[in-house]
Design a protein around this motif. Structure first.
Motif, PDB file in Angstrom:
ATOM      1  N   ILE A  39      -6.189  24.721   2.213  1.00 17.97           N
ATOM      2  CA  ILE A  39      -6.017  24.466   0.780  1.00 17.97           C
ATOM      3  C   ILE A  39      -7.426  24.327   0.218  1.00 17.97           C
ATOM      4  CG2 ILE A  39      -5.079  22.809  -0.911  1.00 17.97           C
ATOM      5  CD1 ILE A  39      -2.877  24.171   0.702  1.00 17.97           C
ATOM      6  N   PRO A  40      -7.732  24.851  -0.930  1.00 16.56           N
ATOM      7  CA  PRO A  40      -6.887  25.421  -1.979  1.00 16.56           C
ATOM      8  C   PRO A  40      -6.458  26.858  -1.681  1.00 16.56           C
ATOM      9  CG  PRO A  40      -9.170  25.508  -2.659  1.00 16.56           C
ATOM     10  CD  PRO A  40      -9.145  24.796  -1.340  1.00 16.56           C
ATOM     11  N   GLN A  41      -5.433  27.267  -2.445  1.00 14.82           N
ATOM     12  CA  GLN A  41      -4.953  28.643  -2.379  1.00 14.82           C
ATOM     13  C   GLN A  41      -4.752  29.146  -3.803  1.00 14.82           C
ATOM     14  OE1 GLN A  41      -1.590  29.298   0.177  1.00 14.82           O
ATOM     15  NE2 GLN A  41      -2.523  28.180   1.869  1.00 14.82           N
ATOM     16  N   LEU A  42      -5.316  30.303  -4.071  1.00 13.71           N
ATOM     17  CA  LEU A  42      -5.251  30.899  -5.408  1.00 13.71           C
ATOM     18  C   LEU A  42      -4.326  32.118  -5.398  1.00 13.71           C
ATOM     19  CD1 LEU A  42      -6.340  31.040  -8.350  1.00 13.71           C
ATOM     20  CD2 LEU A  42      -8.174  32.521  -7.450  1.00 13.71           C
ATOM     21  N   TYR A  43      -3.452  32.192  -6.403  1.00 13.64           N
ATOM     22  CA  TYR A  43      -2.550  33.326  -6.593  1.00 13.64           C
ATOM     23  C   TYR A  43      -2.781  33.901  -7.978  1.00 13.64           C
ATOM     24  CZ  TYR A  43       0.085  31.874  -2.491  1.00 13.64           C
ATOM     25  OH  TYR A  43       0.450  31.555  -1.205  1.00 13.64           O
ATOM     26  N   VAL A  44      -2.786  35.216  -8.072  1.00 12.24           N
ATOM     27  CA  VAL A  44      -2.865  35.899  -9.365  1.00 12.24           C
ATOM     28  C   VAL A  44      -1.705  36.878  -9.420  1.00 12.24           C
ATOM     29  CG1 VAL A  44      -4.218  37.429 -10.852  1.00 12.24           C
ATOM     30  CG2 VAL A  44      -5.372  35.622  -9.547  1.00 12.24           C
ATOM     31  N   ASN A  45      -0.892  36.732 -10.453  1.00 13.29           N
ATOM     32  CA  ASN A  45       0.316  37.547 -10.638  1.00 13.29           C
ATOM     33  C   ASN A  45       1.185  37.588  -9.381  1.00 13.29           C
ATOM     34  OD1 ASN A  45      -0.440  38.001 -13.245  1.00 13.29           O
ATOM     35  ND2 ASN A  45      -0.006  40.183 -13.164  1.00 13.29           N
ATOM     36  N   GLY A  46       1.363  36.419  -8.765  1.00 14.78           N
ATOM     37  CA  GLY A  46       2.246  36.291  -7.618  1.00 14.78           C
ATOM     38  C   GLY A  46       1.654  36.736  -6.296  1.00 14.78           C
ATOM     39  N   GLU A  47       0.433  37.243  -6.315  1.00 17.48           N
ATOM     40  CA  GLU A  47      -0.215  37.725  -5.093  1.00 17.48           C
ATOM     41  C   GLU A  47      -1.260  36.725  -4.618  1.00 17.48           C
ATOM     42  OE1 GLU A  47       0.515  40.569  -3.352  1.00 17.48           O
ATOM     43  OE2 GLU A  47       2.169  40.826  -4.761  1.00 17.48           O
ATOM     44  N   PHE A  48      -1.255  36.440  -3.342  1.00 18.15           N
ATOM     45  CA  PHE A  48      -2.236  35.541  -2.759  1.00 18.15           C
ATOM     46  C   PHE A  48      -3.613  36.192  -2.806  1.00 18.15           C
ATOM     47  CE2 PHE A  48      -4.358  33.980   1.227  1.00 18.15           C
ATOM     48  CZ  PHE A  48      -4.624  32.701   0.761  1.00 18.15           C
ATOM     49  N   VAL A  49      -4.583  35.477  -3.392  1.00 21.35           N
ATOM     50  CA  VAL A  49      -5.956  35.965  -3.479  1.00 21.35           C
ATOM     51  C   VAL A  49      -6.759  35.440  -2.302  1.00 21.35           C
ATOM     52  CG1 VAL A  49      -8.080  35.921  -4.848  1.00 21.35           C
ATOM     53  CG2 VAL A  49      -5.864  36.186  -5.993  1.00 21.35           C
ATOM     54  N   GLY A  50      -6.701  34.117  -2.077  1.00 25.15           N
ATOM     55  CA  GLY A  50      -7.432  33.528  -0.964  1.00 25.15           C
ATOM     56  C   GLY A  50      -7.725  32.069  -1.206  1.00 25.15           C
ATOM     57  N   GLY A  51      -8.559  31.536  -0.332  1.00 26.82           N
ATOM     58  CA  GLY A  51      -8.988  30.150  -0.427  1.00 26.82           C
ATOM     59  C   GLY A  51     -10.324  30.054  -1.145  1.00 26.82           C
ATOM     60  N   SER A  52     -11.030  28.958  -0.907  1.00 34.73           N
ATOM     61  CA  SER A  52     -12.266  28.719  -1.649  1.00 34.73           C
ATOM     62  C   SER A  52     -13.363  29.723  -1.319  1.00 34.73           C
ATOM     63  CB  SER A  52     -12.754  27.283  -1.425  1.00 34.73           C
ATOM     64  OG  SER A  52     -13.062  27.081  -0.065  1.00 34.73           O
ATOM     65  N   ASP A  53     -13.539  30.079  -0.055  1.00 35.15           N
ATOM     66  CA  ASP A  53     -14.600  31.020   0.310  1.00 35.15           C
ATOM     67  C   ASP A  53     -14.371  32.398  -0.300  1.00 35.15           C
ATOM     68  OD1 ASP A  53     -15.812  29.040   1.772  1.00 35.15           O
ATOM     69  OD2 ASP A  53     -15.150  29.780   3.719  1.00 35.15           O
ATOM     70  N   ILE A  54     -13.151  32.876  -0.234  1.00 36.36           N
ATOM     71  CA  ILE A  54     -12.836  34.194  -0.795  1.00 36.36           C
ATOM     72  C   ILE A  54     -12.963  34.159  -2.308  1.00 36.36           C
ATOM     73  CG2 ILE A  54     -10.973  35.877  -1.131  1.00 36.36           C
ATOM     74  CD1 ILE A  54     -10.083  35.168   1.755  1.00 36.36           C
ATOM     75  N   THR A  55     -12.491  33.102  -2.939  1.00 34.74           N
ATOM     76  CA  THR A  55     -12.600  32.978  -4.390  1.00 34.74           C
ATOM     77  C   THR A  55     -14.066  32.967  -4.815  1.00 34.74           C
ATOM     78  OG1 THR A  55     -10.510  31.757  -4.464  1.00 34.74           O
ATOM     79  CG2 THR A  55     -11.934  31.582  -6.390  1.00 34.74           C
ATOM     80  N   LEU A  56     -14.892  32.212  -4.095  1.00 34.95           N
ATOM     81  CA  LEU A  56     -16.325  32.167  -4.403  1.00 34.95           C
ATOM     82  C   LEU A  56     -16.960  33.545  -4.243  1.00 34.95           C
ATOM     83  CD1 LEU A  56     -18.945  30.690  -5.108  1.00 34.95           C
ATOM     84  CD2 LEU A  56     -19.145  30.069  -2.685  1.00 34.95           C
ATOM     85  N   SER A  57     -16.655  34.210  -3.164  1.00 35.39           N
ATOM     86  CA  SER A  57     -17.204  35.547  -2.917  1.00 35.39           C
ATOM     87  C   SER A  57     -16.782  36.531  -4.011  1.00 35.39           C
ATOM     88  CB  SER A  57     -16.735  36.038  -1.552  1.00 35.39           C
ATOM     89  OG  SER A  57     -17.180  37.339  -1.311  1.00 35.39           O
ATOM     90  N   MET A  58     -15.519  36.490  -4.393  1.00 34.04           N
ATOM     91  CA  MET A  58     -15.027  37.378  -5.451  1.00 34.04           C
ATOM     92  C   MET A  58     -15.664  37.048  -6.792  1.00 34.04           C
ATOM     93  SD  MET A  58     -11.003  37.797  -4.483  1.00 34.04           S
ATOM     94  CE  MET A  58     -10.671  38.938  -5.833  1.00 34.04           C
ATOM     95  N   PHE A  59     -15.895  35.781  -7.049  1.00 31.22           N
ATOM     96  CA  PHE A  59     -16.566  35.355  -8.283  1.00 31.22           C
ATOM     97  C   PHE A  59     -17.992  35.905  -8.320  1.00 31.22           C
ATOM     98  CE2 PHE A  59     -19.218  32.045 -10.420  1.00 31.22           C
ATOM     99  CZ  PHE A  59     -18.771  32.257 -11.709  1.00 31.22           C
ATOM    100  N   GLN A  60     -18.706  35.738  -7.221  1.00 31.58           N
ATOM    101  CA  GLN A  60     -20.099  36.177  -7.155  1.00 31.58           C
ATOM    102  C   GLN A  60     -20.240  37.692  -7.276  1.00 31.58           C
ATOM    103  OE1 GLN A  60     -21.117  34.263  -3.436  1.00 31.58           O
ATOM    104  NE2 GLN A  60     -22.027  32.505  -4.477  1.00 31.58           N
ATOM    105  N   SER A  61     -19.277  38.429  -6.748  1.00 35.86           N
ATOM    106  CA  SER A  61     -19.355  39.895  -6.791  1.00 35.86           C
ATOM    107  C   SER A  61     -18.808  40.493  -8.087  1.00 35.86           C
ATOM    108  CB  SER A  61     -18.585  40.492  -5.615  1.00 35.86           C
ATOM    109  OG  SER A  61     -17.190  40.330  -5.801  1.00 35.86           O
TER     110      SER A  61
END
Length: 145
Positions: free
Chosen positions: A104-126
């Motif tokens: 945890i945490p877990q992020l979903y966008v439009n019902g699809e799992f995006v990821g946890g904090s590391d993936i969210t941070l990486s996607m934000f940075q890119s």
């Protein structure tokens, strides 16, 4: 050389066994009723965050980080919902099984799992997270001048 090959072999074996056991463990406990409730929760709003605490008072640094990232986009409240997993043990364990993601945490966008904090941070940075939110109409597209 032999030690390196042995380490690699053991590492691969451990990860295979670990993911096999994790998969079996996750799938065993979530009732159909709980799965249906979580599915409804992740699709109720365009952006859903399962976190420890709430946006005003996150109870862990990883949840705080994802909240800060999402706040950079000024997502309208009618498009964003958070769930505090510390208030509901069934949700806390169930969401991990639902997503097959152990943290945890877990992020979903439009019902699809995006990821946890590391993936969210990486996607934000890119820039990928912004693009994802734009593609799903969560935030307006930034016009290029």
């Amino acid at each position: 050389m032999f030690q390196s090959a042995l380490r690699t072999s053991l590492s691969l074996h451990r990860s295979t066994v670990s993911s096999s056991l994790r998969s079996q463990t996750f799938r065993r406990f979530l009732s159909q009723e709980s799965r249906t409730k979580i599915q409804a929760a992740v699709t109720e709003y365009p952006v859903v965050l399962f976190m420890k605490g709430d946006p005003e008072q996150p109870m862990c640094g990883f949840s705080r980080g994802v909240v800060k990232i999402l706040s950079a986009f000024d997502i309208p409240p009618e498009k964003f919902k958070t769930y505090n997993v510390l208030e509901d043990l069934e949700l806390r364990t169930g969401i991990k099984e639902f997503s097959e993601w152990p943290t945890i945490p877990q992020l979903y966008v439009n019902g699809e799992f995006v990821g946890g904090s590391d993936i969210t941070l990486s996607m934000f940075q890119s820039g990928e997270l912004e693009t994802l939110l734009e593609q799903h109409g969560v935030i307006p597209k930034v016009s290029e001048s």
